[in-house]
Design an enzyme around this catalytic site. Structure first.
Site, PDB file in Angstrom:
ATOM      1  N   GLY A 149       0.874  -1.174   0.000  1.00 27.29           N
ATOM      2  CA  GLY A 149       0.000   0.000   0.000  1.00 27.29           C
ATOM      3  C   GLY A 149       0.903   1.213   0.000  1.00 27.29           C
ATOM      4  O   GLY A 149       2.032   1.145  -0.474  1.00 27.29           O
ATOM      5  N   GLU A 150       0.427   2.315   0.537  1.00 29.08           N
ATOM      6  CA  GLU A 150       1.291   3.492   0.682  1.00 29.08           C
ATOM      7  C   GLU A 150       1.631   3.639   2.165  1.00 29.08           C
ATOM      8  O   GLU A 150       0.743   3.872   2.994  1.00 29.08           O
ATOM      9  CB  GLU A 150       0.597   4.741   0.133  1.00 29.08           C
ATOM     10  CG  GLU A 150       0.664   4.848  -1.383  1.00 29.08           C
ATOM     11  CD  GLU A 150       2.103   4.807  -1.924  1.00 29.08           C
ATOM     12  OE1 GLU A 150       2.981   5.470  -1.364  1.00 29.08           O
ATOM     13  OE2 GLU A 150       2.333   4.083  -2.912  1.00 29.08           O
ATOM     14  N   SER A 151       2.921   3.519   2.490  1.00 31.70           N
ATOM     15  CA  SER A 151       3.303   3.510   3.901  1.00 31.70           C
ATOM     16  C   SER A 151       2.952   4.828   4.591  1.00 31.70           C
ATOM     17  O   SER A 151       2.582   4.836   5.770  1.00 31.70           O
ATOM     18  CB  SER A 151       4.796   3.202   4.051  1.00 31.70           C
ATOM     19  OG  SER A 151       5.572   4.179   3.405  1.00 31.70           O
ATOM     20  N   CYS A 180       6.450  -4.981   0.893  1.00 34.79           N
ATOM     21  CA  CYS A 180       6.580  -3.652   0.279  1.00 34.79           C
ATOM     22  C   CYS A 180       6.346  -2.550   1.324  1.00 34.79           C
ATOM     23  O   CYS A 180       7.184  -2.343   2.178  1.00 34.79           O
ATOM     24  CB  CYS A 180       5.643  -3.538  -0.918  1.00 34.79           C
ATOM     25  SG  CYS A 180       5.997  -2.137  -1.979  1.00 34.79           S
ATOM     26  N   ARG A 200      12.828   3.876   0.493  1.00 36.49           N
ATOM     27  CA  ARG A 200      11.524   3.800  -0.199  1.00 36.49           C
ATOM     28  C   ARG A 200      11.690   4.067  -1.687  1.00 36.49           C
ATOM     29  O   ARG A 200      12.554   4.833  -2.106  1.00 36.49           O
ATOM     30  CB  ARG A 200      10.560   4.841   0.379  1.00 36.49           C
ATOM     31  CG  ARG A 200      10.047   4.504   1.757  1.00 36.49           C
ATOM     32  CD  ARG A 200       9.044   5.550   2.222  1.00 36.49           C
ATOM     33  NE  ARG A 200       7.890   5.590   1.344  1.00 36.49           N
ATOM     34  CZ  ARG A 200       7.179   6.692   1.084  1.00 36.49           C
ATOM     35  NH1 ARG A 200       7.517   7.843   1.602  1.00 36.49           N
ATOM     36  NH2 ARG A 200       6.135   6.639   0.282  1.00 36.49           N
ATOM     37  N   ILE A 240       6.846  -3.394  -7.199  1.00 40.98           N
ATOM     38  CA  ILE A 240       6.089  -2.213  -7.625  1.00 40.98           C
ATOM     39  C   ILE A 240       6.552  -1.000  -6.825  1.00 40.98           C
ATOM     40  O   ILE A 240       6.313  -0.924  -5.627  1.00 40.98           O
ATOM     41  CB  ILE A 240       4.581  -2.458  -7.458  1.00 40.98           C
ATOM     42  CG1 ILE A 240       4.162  -3.592  -8.396  1.00 40.98           C
ATOM     43  CG2 ILE A 240       3.780  -1.191  -7.743  1.00 40.98           C
ATOM     44  CD1 ILE A 240       2.737  -4.006  -8.292  1.00 40.98           C
ATOM     45  N   ARG A 241       7.252  -0.087  -7.520  1.00 49.07           N
ATOM     46  CA  ARG A 241       7.826   1.079  -6.836  1.00 49.07           C
ATOM     47  C   ARG A 241       8.430   0.594  -5.507  1.00 49.07           C
ATOM     48  O   ARG A 241       8.212   1.168  -4.444  1.00 49.07           O
ATOM     49  CB  ARG A 241       6.743   2.154  -6.583  1.00 49.07           C
ATOM     50  CG  ARG A 241       6.291   2.877  -7.840  1.00 49.07           C
ATOM     51  CD  ARG A 241       5.048   3.724  -7.596  1.00 49.07           C
ATOM     52  NE  ARG A 241       5.142   4.509  -6.380  1.00 49.07           N
ATOM     53  CZ  ARG A 241       5.608   5.761  -6.310  1.00 49.07           C
ATOM     54  NH1 ARG A 241       5.987   6.379  -7.402  1.00 49.07           N
ATOM     55  NH2 ARG A 241       5.665   6.386  -5.172  1.00 49.07           N
ATOM     56  N   HIS A 301       5.864  -8.552  -3.871  1.00 54.76           N
ATOM     57  CA  HIS A 301       4.476  -8.896  -3.529  1.00 54.76           C
ATOM     58  C   HIS A 301       4.146 -10.350  -3.843  1.00 54.76           C
ATOM     59  O   HIS A 301       3.560 -10.625  -4.895  1.00 54.76           O
ATOM     60  CB  HIS A 301       3.511  -7.998  -4.309  1.00 54.76           C
ATOM     61  CG  HIS A 301       3.623  -6.550  -3.969  1.00 54.76           C
ATOM     62  ND1 HIS A 301       3.071  -6.017  -2.836  1.00 54.76           N
ATOM     63  CD2 HIS A 301       4.229  -5.528  -4.610  1.00 54.76           C
ATOM     64  CE1 HIS A 301       3.323  -4.713  -2.803  1.00 54.76           C
ATOM     65  NE2 HIS A 301       4.031  -4.399  -3.865  1.00 54.76           N
ATOM     66  N   GLU A 359       1.809 -11.868  -2.737  1.00 53.01           N
ATOM     67  CA  GLU A 359       0.340 -11.941  -2.764  1.00 53.01           C
ATOM     68  C   GLU A 359      -0.241 -11.603  -4.142  1.00 53.01           C
ATOM     69  O   GLU A 359      -1.434 -11.809  -4.368  1.00 53.01           O
ATOM     70  CB  GLU A 359      -0.249 -11.020  -1.680  1.00 53.01           C
ATOM     71  CG  GLU A 359      -0.188  -9.516  -1.953  1.00 53.01           C
ATOM     72  CD  GLU A 359       1.161  -8.864  -1.635  1.00 53.01           C
ATOM     73  OE1 GLU A 359       2.163  -9.600  -1.431  1.00 53.01           O
ATOM     74  OE2 GLU A 359       1.229  -7.622  -1.611  1.00 53.01           O
TER      75      GLU A 359
END
Lengths: 195, 292
Positions: free
Chosen positions: A46-48, A77, A104, A132-133, A168, A170
């Site tokens: 997600g976005e930390s 991530c 990050r 992903i990023r 990821h 998942e």
């Protein structure tokens, strides 16, 4: 065995599906009460920044208790960023559960996001890994075991009952890494029962 | 072997944004306010939809300098809008390394017939849809994320609700229909049948579906989440309100606590004036953005 997935923001649904695929039950966790009777907790992608804003003043106090008690935690991530002892560019870590430093978005912007195959120590060979990023691990503390590297950079590690990955698992249909975390949770449960 | 720009990598970023709020911003300072409020991404554009609507004329991709300033200002993903069918604007945005391109009806369309061939790009695309047929066509063209169109720049949630309900109803029909009826549904809706097959295999839309177009309050965001969308776009609703930082934070909280009315009551209080809205029936048909 029930494994929680922190459900403030991110790819919660994919982790629940992976847990099912690995033969475990998953449950969404948003409040400290949701932590009851869990064997482990996954912090999803997600976005930390967003997850930590939502968690501070809420469930993060309880999660710091989990860290102190050696409760099994698995971060992918953004989840890895939240669990790291040091985050480059930040004065304070978020939860500080594993002695690594992470940078990050170290894999670049979205056009540089990629998938590849990795061999993971203790898990298996040729696992599909989606970055992903992605954050990378830039320092590994003495008690930390690196489980996988990509082009010489550590991308998966563990210390005690804490497991982290830059990528990821998942987002794939391969349940091996979730099973590996399930084994950590089971081992912890047996230790608790014995003591 | 390392593979970039695969569909899994493209749709994967959208999966990471689930349960979050994506905010329209026009300056680096607004982008920082959005990030500090807990936005999962920002949408860089020259003017928010309400100002585009007021200004009239032709609305185009933002100035690359503006986009770069916003890319440099925040650590969260940055999206930017290209005109429908304007594949060169999309090429420029890809060269700027934005994280997502929104092929958007908010800007003036560049092609009256064709959308961009999104498979040709490494950067992922999000597209608007009013129903399942439109969503499936965009996915078949390579979109890795869908959002409802709603009616942008109105501060009026009714059209977003209409589009989400219609999509949900058509998804239920797709999942329940006997196999023999599928081709006729595809024909009726203008939905590529292979996407309908993918929906039946996965039990849901194969990509993330956010709500957009008219969301102005925490309650609007929670309403769309309870209707089953995966996350929220807020366009004019934040920076056209009296206290953008506070409202942004409240909408973020409401999107996570969407099913907790007590929490929603707390975060909805004392936010100052929301953006002033527009009744849909006051908009002349040629000024409707969703029909583009």
């Amino acid at each position: 065995m029930v494994i929680g997935v922190l459900g403030l923001q991110g790819d919660v649904r994919e982790h629940l599906a992976s847990l099912r695929c690995a033969g475990m039950e998953g449950r969404v966790v948003r409040t400290p009460a949701d932590l009851a009777e869990l064997s482990g907790l996954i912090l999803p992608g997600g976005e930390s920044t967003a997850i930590s804003l939502l968690g501070e003043g809420g469930i993060f106090a309880a999660l710091r208790g989990c860290v102190r008690d050696g409760f099994p935690l698995f971060g992918t991530c953004a989840g890895m960023v939240l669990l790291a002892a040091e985050v480059e560019g930040r004065d304070e870590p978020h939860l500080g559960a594993i002695d690594i430093t992470v940078a990050r978005n170290a894999s670049g912007r979205q056009v540089d996001s990629f998938e590849t195959e990795l061999d993971v120590d203790g898990v298996g060979k040729k696992l599909c890994a989606v970055f992903i990023r992605a954050p990378f691990i830039t320092r590994v503390g003495p008690g930390v075991r690196v489980l996988a590297e990509h082009e010489g950079v550590p991308v998966m590690a563990e210390q005690g009952n804490v497991l982290v990955a830059s990528f990821h698992p998942e987002l794939t249909e391969d349940p091996r890494i979730h099973r590996y975390f399930g084994a950590i949770a089971e081992r912890h449960e047996q230790e608790v029962r014995r003591s | 072997m390392v593979e970039k720009g695969t569909f899994r990598v493209k749709s994967g970023l959208a999966e990471m944004l689930k349960g979050g709020v994506i905010m329209d911003v026009t300056t680096a300072e607004q982008a920082r306010i959005a990030e500090e409020a807990g936005a999962v991404a920002v949408m860089a554009l020259e003017r928010v939809p309400a100002d585009i609507r007021a200004a009239g004329g032709v609305a185009r991709m933002a100035d690359p300098t503006r986009v770069r300033e916003i890319l440099d200002a925040v650590s969260i993903p940055v999206m930017a809008k290209a005109r429908i069918g304007h594949f060169v604007e999309a090429q420029i945005l890809e060269a700027l390394e934005v994280d997502y391109v929104d092929e958007s009806e908010v800007l003036t369309p560049a092609d009256p017939q064709f959308h961009i061939d999104k498979w040709a790009f490494t950067v992922p695309f999000v597209c608007g849809a009013r129903d399942l047929g439109e969503a499936c066509r965009r996915i078949a063209e390579g979109a890795a994320m869908i959002r409802t169109k709603g009616e942008p720049g109105t501060g009026n949630v009714i059209e977003a609700v209409k589009h989400m309900r219609r999509m949900n109803e058509q998804l239920r029909t797709t999942l329940a229909a006997p196999a023999a009826e599928l081709m006729t549904l595809a024909k009726t809706w203008g939905a590529p049948i292979q996407v309908l097959h993918a929906i039946r295999e996965g039990g849901r839309l194969p990509v993330v579906n956010f709500a957009a177009g008219g969301i102005a309050t925490p309650a609007d965001a929670a309403l769309m989440m309870q209707l089953g969308c995966d996350g929220i776009f807020v366009g004019s609703g934040i920076f056209k309100s009296a206290d953008p930082a506070k409202r942004a934070r409240a909408i973020v909280e409401a999107t996570t606590a969407f099913d907790d009315p007590k929490r929603l009551a707390e975060v909805s209080a004392d936010l100052g004036e929301p953006m002033s809205g527009i009744a849909i029936e006051e908009i002349p048909p040629h000024e409707m953005m969703q029909t583009r």
